[in-house]
Design a protein around this motif. Structure first.
Motif, short mmCIF file in Angstrom:
data_model
loop_
_atom_site.label_atom_id
_atom_site.label_comp_id
_atom_site.label_asym_id
_atom_site.label_seq_id
_atom_site.Cartn_x
_atom_site.Cartn_y
_atom_site.Cartn_z
N TYR A 40 -0.75 -33.90 -4.32
CA TYR A 40 -2.08 -34.40 -4.70
C TYR A 40 -2.30 -35.78 -4.10
O TYR A 40 -3.36 -36.07 -3.53
CB TYR A 40 -2.20 -34.43 -6.22
N HIS A 46 -6.81 -30.73 -3.93
CA HIS A 46 -8.07 -31.37 -4.32
C HIS A 46 -8.40 -31.07 -5.78
O HIS A 46 -7.80 -30.22 -6.41
CB HIS A 46 -9.20 -30.89 -3.40
N THR A 48 -8.36 -31.79 -9.67
CA THR A 48 -7.47 -32.48 -10.60
C THR A 48 -6.38 -31.53 -11.06
O THR A 48 -6.35 -30.36 -10.67
CB THR A 48 -8.25 -33.03 -11.81
N HIS A 50 -3.33 -31.04 -14.58
CA HIS A 50 -2.82 -31.51 -15.87
C HIS A 50 -1.33 -31.18 -15.93
O HIS A 50 -0.97 -30.01 -15.99
CB HIS A 50 -3.57 -30.84 -17.02
N SER A 255 -4.81 -36.09 -17.36
CA SER A 255 -5.03 -35.50 -16.05
C SER A 255 -4.82 -36.59 -15.00
O SER A 255 -4.46 -37.72 -15.33
CB SER A 255 -6.46 -34.93 -15.94
N LYS A 256 -5.03 -36.27 -13.74
CA LYS A 256 -4.81 -37.25 -12.69
C LYS A 256 -5.81 -38.40 -12.74
O LYS A 256 -5.59 -39.45 -12.12
CB LYS A 256 -4.86 -36.58 -11.32
N SER A 257 -6.90 -38.25 -13.48
CA SER A 257 -7.89 -39.33 -13.59
C SER A 257 -7.65 -40.22 -14.81
O SER A 257 -8.40 -41.17 -15.05
CB SER A 257 -9.31 -38.73 -13.66
N ASP A 258 -6.60 -39.91 -15.59
CA ASP A 258 -6.30 -40.66 -16.82
C ASP A 258 -5.63 -41.99 -16.49
O ASP A 258 -4.58 -42.03 -15.85
CB ASP A 258 -5.38 -39.79 -17.69
N ARG A 259 -6.20 -43.10 -16.98
CA ARG A 259 -5.64 -44.43 -16.71
C ARG A 259 -4.66 -44.87 -17.80
O ARG A 259 -4.13 -45.96 -17.75
CB ARG A 259 -6.78 -45.45 -16.56
#
Length: 332
Positions: A40, A46, A48, A50, A255-259
């Motif tokens: 990724y 492409h 996201t 989990h 997920s990959k967008s989690d900060r």
């Protein structure tokens, strides 16, 4: 008088070959997800994903007794479930990469892998989406007079969905051969389960539907295997459903967008110290199932299999633009 066998349940119940295979698949789950994460970051995947890194014991111990005739329904965090049920990592990577050789011919991606041949009815991007599907599969088995069971994986966030209550209620009324397995990793996205669920343990909700409910350490392979073993036996005997809650933890974000701003570094490190793979590996070595060299060999085999799977996916063909609508509808 025979002395009691105080070994862990898994050690005294399964063969050495089964236990070594379980360890390999747990390593495979982790290396697969680490490989997916790296792919990724390199732009090969492409959208996201989990990841379930840290939850490997829950997936593998739940599936260790299942046959290809037994079914599972999975979640958006379902890579571990797929591998535990026997999925090929090469075809999984191909699906991630959007290639024709993937399980769903590149149309499904991370959240929609299915393999009906091994009883995997599919991952699901809808929270709680697998619950009614599992009930339907179990109803089908009962109506056909089969002894097959269905395992329904879901997360703590799904236990407040209407589908959860409807599914448990119908399964109990009809005494269906289904085991509801809650992977409670403490957070539904960024919301702690203590802030979203009134009961302390989700398994307590089983009482409302007249079925057994048990909460276990989801990072303890043997504890999970024992709880699911009894639930499977009950289901195959025609006694109906059970609810098993595995207390576990995801090392990565939702997920990959989690900060990851809702968790402390200390909390994450505390759970990483409870690594389910390291614990199971130590158990097998401690009880003479394998030695250090054998454990290293198993891990190396998993690493090699993942590397080969990535190369298979990279070399596979992408679907033709002219077939964009293929597999959208069932053929008559």
């Amino acid at each position: 008088m025979t002395a009691p066998d105080n070994r862990p349940f898994a050690i005294r119940t399964y063969s050495p070959d089964q236990l070594r295979e379980a360890l390999k698949r747990m390593f495979l789950i982790r290396r697969f997800e680490e490989g997916a994460e790296e792919s990724y970051m390199r732009g090969l995947i492409h959208g996201t994903m989990h990841l379930s890194i840290g939850q490997e014991a829950s997936a593998m111990a739940t599936c260790i007794e299942l046959t290809d005739q037994d079914k599972i329904t999975s979640t958006h965090r379902g890579h571990g479930h797929c591998i535990a049920k026997g999925a090929d990592v090469g075809r999984m990577f191909a699906e991630f990469f959007g290639k024709e050789t993937g399980y769903c011919h590149g149309r499904g991606g991370s959240m929609h892998i299915a393999d009906v041949k091994t009883g995997n009815l599919g991952a699901n991007g809808i929270v709680g989406g697998g619950l009614p599907i599992a009930v339907g599969a179990a109803l089908s088995a009962k109506r056909l007079g089969k002894t097959d069971v269905t395992i329904c994986f879901f997360g703590d966030g799904a236990n407040n969905e209407g589908a959860f209550h409807e599914a448990l209620n119908m399964a109990a009324i009809w005494k269906l051969p289904v085991i509801f397995v809650c992977e409670n990793n403490r957070y539904g996205m960024s919301t702690a389960v203590s802030r979203s669920t009134a009961v302390k343990n989700i398994a307590e909700r089983a009482a409302a539907y007249s079925m057994p409910g048990v909460t276990v350490d989801g990072n303890d392979f043997s504890a999970v295997a024992e709880a699911v073993h009894h639930a499977i036996a009950r289901a195959r005997a025609g006694e109906g459903p059970s609810l098993v809650e595995n207390l576990t933890y995801r090392w990565r974000g939702h997920s990959k967008s989690d900060r990851n701003r809702y968790r402390t570094k200390e909390e994450i490190e505390e759970w990483m110290a409870r690594d389910p793979i390291a614990r199971f590996r130590a158990d097998l070595i401690g009880h003479g199932i394998l030695d250090e060299a054998g454990a290293k060999s198993i891990e190396e085999a998993a690493v090699a299999e993942v590397a080969a799977g990535i190369e298979f996916a990279k070399a596979s063909l992408a679907p033709s633009i002219g077939e964009v609508t293929r597999y959208v509808y069932a053929e008559a």
